[in-house]
Design an enzyme around this catalytic site. Structure first.
Site, PDB file in Angstrom:
ATOM      1  N   MET A   5      -2.889 -21.542  35.280  1.00 12.13           N
ATOM      2  CA  MET A   5      -3.561 -22.633  36.009  1.00 12.13           C
ATOM      3  C   MET A   5      -3.199 -23.970  35.386  1.00 12.13           C
ATOM      4  SD  MET A   5      -7.316 -20.935  36.285  1.00 12.13           S
ATOM      5  CE  MET A   5      -7.580 -19.337  37.034  1.00 12.13           C
ATOM      6  N   SER A  26      -7.107  -8.840  34.825  1.00  9.15           N
ATOM      7  CA  SER A  26      -6.750 -10.243  34.594  1.00  9.15           C
ATOM      8  C   SER A  26      -7.179 -10.645  33.199  1.00  9.15           C
ATOM      9  CB  SER A  26      -7.443 -11.154  35.609  1.00  9.15           C
ATOM     10  OG  SER A  26      -7.333 -12.505  35.163  1.00  9.15           O
ATOM     11  N   MET A  70      -6.044 -13.937  47.839  1.00  6.43           N
ATOM     12  CA  MET A  70      -7.146 -14.438  47.010  1.00  6.43           C
ATOM     13  C   MET A  70      -8.468 -14.195  47.732  1.00  6.43           C
ATOM     14  SD  MET A  70      -5.869 -15.574  44.224  1.00  6.43           S
ATOM     15  CE  MET A  70      -7.504 -15.993  43.633  1.00  6.43           C
ATOM     16  N   MET A 125      -0.704 -20.485  39.587  1.00  4.77           N
ATOM     17  CA  MET A 125      -1.548 -21.424  40.348  1.00  4.77           C
ATOM     18  C   MET A 125      -1.182 -22.816  39.869  1.00  4.77           C
ATOM     19  SD  MET A 125      -5.007 -19.118  40.184  1.00  4.77           S
ATOM     20  CE  MET A 125      -4.403 -18.158  38.810  1.00  4.77           C
ATOM     21  N   HIS A 161      -2.323  -8.705  34.566  1.00  4.00           N
ATOM     22  CA  HIS A 161      -2.330  -9.863  35.465  1.00  4.00           C
ATOM     23  C   HIS A 161      -2.564 -11.131  34.644  1.00  4.00           C
ATOM     24  CE1 HIS A 161      -2.860 -11.737  39.442  1.00  4.00           C
ATOM     25  NE2 HIS A 161      -3.830 -12.446  38.895  1.00  4.00           N
ATOM     26  N   HIS A 164       0.654 -14.726  38.027  1.00  5.64           N
ATOM     27  CA  HIS A 164       0.100 -15.425  39.185  1.00  5.64           C
ATOM     28  C   HIS A 164       0.091 -16.921  38.861  1.00  5.64           C
ATOM     29  CE1 HIS A 164      -3.817 -16.006  41.794  1.00  5.64           C
ATOM     30  NE2 HIS A 164      -2.785 -16.677  42.286  1.00  5.64           N
ATOM     31  N   ASP A 175      -7.270 -10.278  44.691  1.00  2.00           N
ATOM     32  CA  ASP A 175      -7.603 -10.939  43.433  1.00  2.00           C
ATOM     33  C   ASP A 175      -8.829 -11.826  43.617  1.00  2.00           C
ATOM     34  OD1 ASP A 175      -7.552 -12.197  40.978  1.00  2.00           O
ATOM     35  OD2 ASP A 175      -5.649 -13.235  41.302  1.00  2.00           O
ATOM     36  N   ASP A 215      -3.056 -15.142  34.777  1.00  2.00           N
ATOM     37  CA  ASP A 215      -3.435 -16.254  35.645  1.00  2.00           C
ATOM     38  C   ASP A 215      -3.064 -17.585  35.000  1.00  2.00           C
ATOM     39  OD1 ASP A 215      -4.679 -15.069  37.967  1.00  2.00           O
ATOM     40  OD2 ASP A 215      -6.221 -14.342  36.594  1.00  2.00           O
TER      41      ASP A 215
HETATM   42  C1  DX5 Z   1      -8.842 -16.713  39.955  1.00  2.00           C
HETATM   43  C2  DX5 Z   1      -7.868 -15.736  39.304  1.00  2.00           C
HETATM   44  C3  DX5 Z   1      -8.361 -14.322  39.257  1.00  2.00           C
HETATM   45  C4  DX5 Z   1      -9.617 -14.170  38.485  1.00  2.00           C
HETATM   46  C5  DX5 Z   1     -10.157 -12.792  38.649  1.00  2.00           C
HETATM   47  O1  DX5 Z   1      -8.232 -17.941  40.108  1.00  2.00           O
HETATM   48  O2  DX5 Z   1      -6.648 -15.724  40.009  1.00  2.00           O
HETATM   49  O3  DX5 Z   1      -7.362 -13.454  38.742  1.00  2.00           O
HETATM   50  O4  DX5 Z   1      -9.437 -14.437  37.144  1.00  2.00           O
HETATM   51  O5  DX5 Z   1     -11.323 -12.727  37.914  1.00  2.00           O
HETATM   52  P1  DX5 Z   1     -12.604 -11.962  38.444  1.00  2.00           P
HETATM   53  O6  DX5 Z   1     -12.188 -10.538  38.616  1.00  2.00           O
HETATM   54  O7  DX5 Z   1     -13.588 -12.161  37.358  1.00  2.00           O
HETATM   55  O8  DX5 Z   1     -12.981 -12.600  39.742  1.00  2.00           O
HETATM   56 ZN    ZN Z   2      -4.935 -14.070  39.642  1.00  2.00          ZN
END
Ligand code: DX5
Ligand code: ZN
Length: 245
Positions: free
Chosen positions: A39, A10, A139, A70, A35, A68, A175, A37
């Site tokens: 947000m 990620s 998750m 969110m 990956h 991903h 994840d 993320d």
């Molecule tokens: C959380 C993300 C994850 C996160 C993983 O909302 O979707 O992808 O960044 O990070 P680690 O491996 O540090 O938990």
């Molecule tokens: Zn993620």
């Protein structure tokens, strides 16, 4: 019988000031997927980056971009993420009332469709959309931040989803809080795709990242021994390899 383990670092844990270099470093270090993320500060209590950033880093690697989302609402933004160079787009089951429609929209854009489940969401949320899925993302932290601790409560959900998937060519991704210490249990429960942020971006160069990725991969592969609940596991199919560059 084996499934192929995919490691998806990620980039949330990367040094954003050197994001292009960080992508190149994890590419060279053996990452299978990248990956991303996304947000929005609304669906989750944090803001990361959007489609323009993904578009900017897309040329840095030929690896699969595993995006991903969110964000809520999600449907109005699917086209932008598809155009940014995403290969797999995962939406949250909790992000809107019409999951089936969102998944159809992702495939209509020519992308692999995924659904993500927050820790409190039961696996029944995907029961009637299984045939629209290429990926299920469980998750194992509450989404919003990297560096949180893995929620062991999700191992049972992972095993149940593995059974629900049956012989469908759907990847089962985990994840949040993934490390070399829990990767064996995660794969033994039925996951085949492991996201890791802080456990990969530890150290500061490609050699460190390679050692981190290799350690997680080795631990996960140790968990792939077929188990009773895993009796439906099949060798990787030719079509599934399309997701591995
Ligand atoms: C959380 C993300 C994850 C996160 C993983 O909302 O979707 O992808 O960044 O990070 P680690 O491996 O540090 O938990
Ligand atoms: Zn993620």
């Amino acid at each position: 019988m084996t499934r192929e383990i995919i490691i998806a670092p990620s980039i949330l844990a990367a040094d954003f000031a050197r994001l292009g270099e960080e992508i190149a470093a994890i590419d060279a270090a053996g990452a299978d997927w990248i990956h991303c993320d996304v947000m929005d500060g609304h669906f989750v209590p944090n803001i990361s980056f959007g489609a323009e950033i993904i578009k900017a880093i897309r040329p840095m690697t030929k690896k699969i971009f595993d995006v991903h989302l969110m964000i809520a609402p999600v449907d109005p933004y699917l086209e932008a993420f598809a155009k940014s160079g995403a290969d797999v787009i995962a939406v949250h089951a909790e992000a809107g009332p019409h999951l089936d429609r969102s998944l159809q929209a992702i495939r209509a854009l020519g992308k692999k469709a995924g659904v993500s489940l927050c820790p409190s969401t039961p696996e029944s949320a995907i029961e009637y959309v299984l045939d629209r899925l290429d990926l299920v993302l469980v998750m194992t932290v509450n989404p919003g931040f990297g560096g949180q601790s893995f929620l062991g409560s999700q191992l049972e959900k992972i095993a149940r989803i593995r059974n629900m998937i049956g012989e469908r060519p759907i990847r089962l991704e985990v994840d949040g809080g993934v490390t070399r210490d829990n990767a064996t249990a995660i794969a033994a429960a039925g996951a085949d795709t492991l996201v890791a942020g802080s456990a990969v971006f530890r150290g500061n160069n490609s050699a460190d990242y390679a050692a981190n990725i290799a350690a997680i991969r080795t631990a996960a592969e140790a968990g792939l021994v077929p188990k009773r609940h895993d009796s439906s596991a099949q060798p990787v199919r030719a079509g599934e390899r399309v997701l591995v560059r």
